[in-house]
Design a protein around this motif. Structure first.
Motif, mmCIF file in Angstrom:
data_model
loop_
_atom_site.group_PDB
_atom_site.id
_atom_site.type_symbol
_atom_site.label_atom_id
_atom_site.label_comp_id
_atom_site.label_asym_id
_atom_site.label_seq_id
_atom_site.Cartn_x
_atom_site.Cartn_y
_atom_site.Cartn_z
ATOM 1 N N UNK A 60 -5.712 4.181 -10.159
ATOM 2 C CA UNK A 60 -6.085 4.101 -8.748
ATOM 3 C C UNK A 60 -4.937 4.749 -7.983
ATOM 4 N N UNK A 61 -5.264 5.750 -7.149
ATOM 5 C CA UNK A 61 -4.172 6.420 -6.436
ATOM 6 C C UNK A 61 -3.667 5.551 -5.282
ATOM 7 N N UNK A 62 -2.575 5.992 -4.680
ATOM 8 C CA UNK A 62 -1.934 5.215 -3.638
ATOM 9 C C UNK A 62 -2.795 5.001 -2.404
ATOM 10 N N UNK A 63 -3.616 5.990 -2.071
ATOM 11 C CA UNK A 63 -4.453 5.865 -0.877
ATOM 12 C C UNK A 63 -5.519 4.790 -1.084
ATOM 13 N N UNK A 64 -6.152 4.795 -2.259
ATOM 14 C CA UNK A 64 -7.141 3.753 -2.565
ATOM 15 C C UNK A 64 -6.470 2.382 -2.605
ATOM 16 N N UNK A 65 -5.252 2.334 -3.144
ATOM 17 C CA UNK A 65 -4.524 1.067 -3.217
ATOM 18 C C UNK A 65 -4.187 0.549 -1.824
ATOM 19 N N UNK A 66 -3.802 1.452 -0.913
ATOM 20 C CA UNK A 66 -3.510 1.046 0.472
ATOM 21 C C UNK A 66 -4.759 0.420 1.084
ATOM 22 N N UNK A 67 -5.899 1.077 0.907
ATOM 23 C CA UNK A 67 -7.152 0.553 1.468
ATOM 24 C C UNK A 67 -7.458 -0.837 0.903
#
Length: 124
Positions: A60-67
């Motif tokens: 899971x990339x960082x952007x998906x993780x932030x969301x």
């Protein structure tokens, strides 16, 4: 007690570098994760004050993780760490809810400024 930081990066040497910087400056490393999926699980479990988040990671990339983290905690303090040339991704990260970003390779002072800035905003 110092503020607690969750360090998220798929590169072990980057996690080590960030850990060294933050612990030397009075912060506590709450934990470390090597992908976004782990980061979300650890955030829920550890409830750190700040997360340093890489953008490009497996699972899971960082952007998906932030969301995902912001869905659990809308007030999460997340600082994106990205390599040069990822400006479009940085904008995506900010729109997803990241509070700040630092460009790798970063200077120690830049990372500490970002941490201080997000913490001071969250105190208001």
């Amino acid at each position: 007690m110092g503020k607690r930081i969750l360090v998220v990066d798929d590169a072990a040497f980057m996690r080590m570098m960030i850990k060294n910087i933050v612990t030397k400056n009075g912060y506590e490393v709450a934990g470390e994760a090597e992908n976004g999926k782990q980061a979300v699980e650890m955030y829920v479990e550890l409830k750190p004050d700040v997360v340093t988040m890489d953008i490009t990671m497996p699972e899971m990339d960082g952007i998906e993780a932030v969301k995902a983290i912001r869905a659990v905690d809308p007030n999460a303090n997340i600082i994106m760490c990205s390599a040069m040339g990822q400006q479009a991704m940085v904008m995506d990260a900010i729109q997803a809810g990241a509070r700040d970003f630092v460009v790798k390779p970063f200077q120690q002072d830049r990372l500490l400024q970002a941490i201080e800035r997000v913490l001071s905003r969250s105190r208001k």
